[in-house]
Design an enzyme around this catalytic site. Structure first.
Site, PDB file in Angstrom:
ATOM      1  N   SER A 103      10.818  12.585 -10.549  1.00 40.50           N
ATOM      2  CA  SER A 103      10.360  11.239 -10.859  1.00 40.50           C
ATOM      3  C   SER A 103      11.473  10.444 -11.565  1.00 40.50           C
ATOM      4  O   SER A 103      12.558  10.289 -11.014  1.00 40.50           O
ATOM      5  CB  SER A 103       9.072  11.316 -11.692  1.00 40.50           C
ATOM      6  N   HIS A 255       2.312  13.910  -6.529  1.00 37.53           N
ATOM      7  CA  HIS A 255       3.576  13.553  -7.189  1.00 37.53           C
ATOM      8  C   HIS A 255       4.167  14.705  -7.986  1.00 37.53           C
ATOM      9  O   HIS A 255       5.386  14.836  -8.089  1.00 37.53           O
ATOM     10  CB  HIS A 255       3.319  12.359  -8.114  1.00 37.53           C
TER      11      HIS A 255
END
Length: 281
Positions: A103, A255
């Site tokens: 991320s 994610h």
């Protein structure tokens, strides 16, 4: 073959950087793990057991997250965070690394690769952020208001940790008490919100298409098919702009790929690195 775990903090640029270093007695390639926004080295807890058997592994909490410092004088920009992590690596006498970033940590990994191609041999981007602009000026100006950090705390606490985890994990059955506690712990003290306030103020826009095109480092991009935080479209765009990159998409994954699919992520990383000729430190 002996392996040692070294944990500690180093004072870098006026702030403490916490790290965990899994070091082999024999020469091994060194992997540097960089977590994402609102996270810490805890997010790699399921991936590290695979990686540390084959590689030297350093996992770092970048400020103001995890066990690292929350100094109100530190500049919380990508550039300064990246340079601080590079200094930490140099203090630990490491000359070559493979960066693995998740991320926001992926964007910091790209920043390090752009700044210091001499030390970064490979980059692995796990659902990396990309193409974000800096915060809008009204928000930046608001960050100078006294006690603005309490608003940041209120804003983050509205949805709660469990709801945030549901947003980043595709299979909600993985969310257990250990995960909830691990992601809640760093936010039990107010100092982190002061650091986050300064991050709002200091975070510059992410690397441009031209800057990404200048990165020649071999890059592996691993994405969750159902990533709702950094959509797969960002991964496809990064794959186009990074001249020496491959993209792998994990089915039925969100994610938080190091938590959801650690074994698969390890296998893809290991295969990717075996194709390269490492030059050990």
């Amino acid at each position: 073959m002996k392996q040692t775990l070294i944990t500690g903090t180093k004072l870098i640029n006026g702030n403490d950087l916490y790290y965990e270093y899994y070091k082999h007695s024999s020469q091994k390639e060194t992997l540097l793990l960089i977590h994402g926004f609102l996270s810490s080295t805890f997010s790699f807890r399921r991936l590290i057991p695979f990686l540390k058997e084959e590689y030297n592994v350093i996992s770092v909490d970048f400020p103001p997250f995890g066990k690292s410092g929350k100094s109100t004088k530190f500049i919380y920009s990508y550039d300064n965070i990246a340079k601080s992590i590079v200094q930490l690596i140099q203090v630990l006498n490491i000359n070559k690394i493979t960066v693995i970033g998740h991320s926001m940590g992926g964007q910091i990994s790209l920043k390090i690769s752009h700044l210091r191609p001499d030390i970064v041999e490979n980059a692995v981007l796990l659902c990396s952020s990309g193409y974000l602009k800096r915060s809008k000026l009204p928000l930046v100006f608001s960050s100078y208001i006294p006690y603005f950090h309490l608003y940041v705390k209120f804003w983050l606490s509205r949805s709660g940790v469990k709801q945030n985890l549901k947003n980043v994990v595709h299979d909600h059955s993985l969310i257990d008490d250990e995960m909830l506690y691990g992601y809640t712990l760093p936010f039990l003290e107010n100092d982190i919100f002061k650091g986050l306030t300064r991050m709002i103020r200091h975070r510059e826009e992410e690397l441009s298409e031209n800057e990404l095109g200048e990165i020649k480092t071999p890059c592996l991009l691993i994405w969750g098919e159902h990533d709702r935080v950094v959509p797969l479209s960002v991964g496809k765009r990064l794959n186009q702009d990074l001249k020496n990159s491959d993209l792998i998409v994990l089915k039925d994954t969100g994610h938080l790929v190091p938590e959801e699919r650690p074994n698969d992520v390890f296998n893809h990383i290991h295969t990717f690195l075996k194709r390269k000729v490492p030059s050990y430190q």
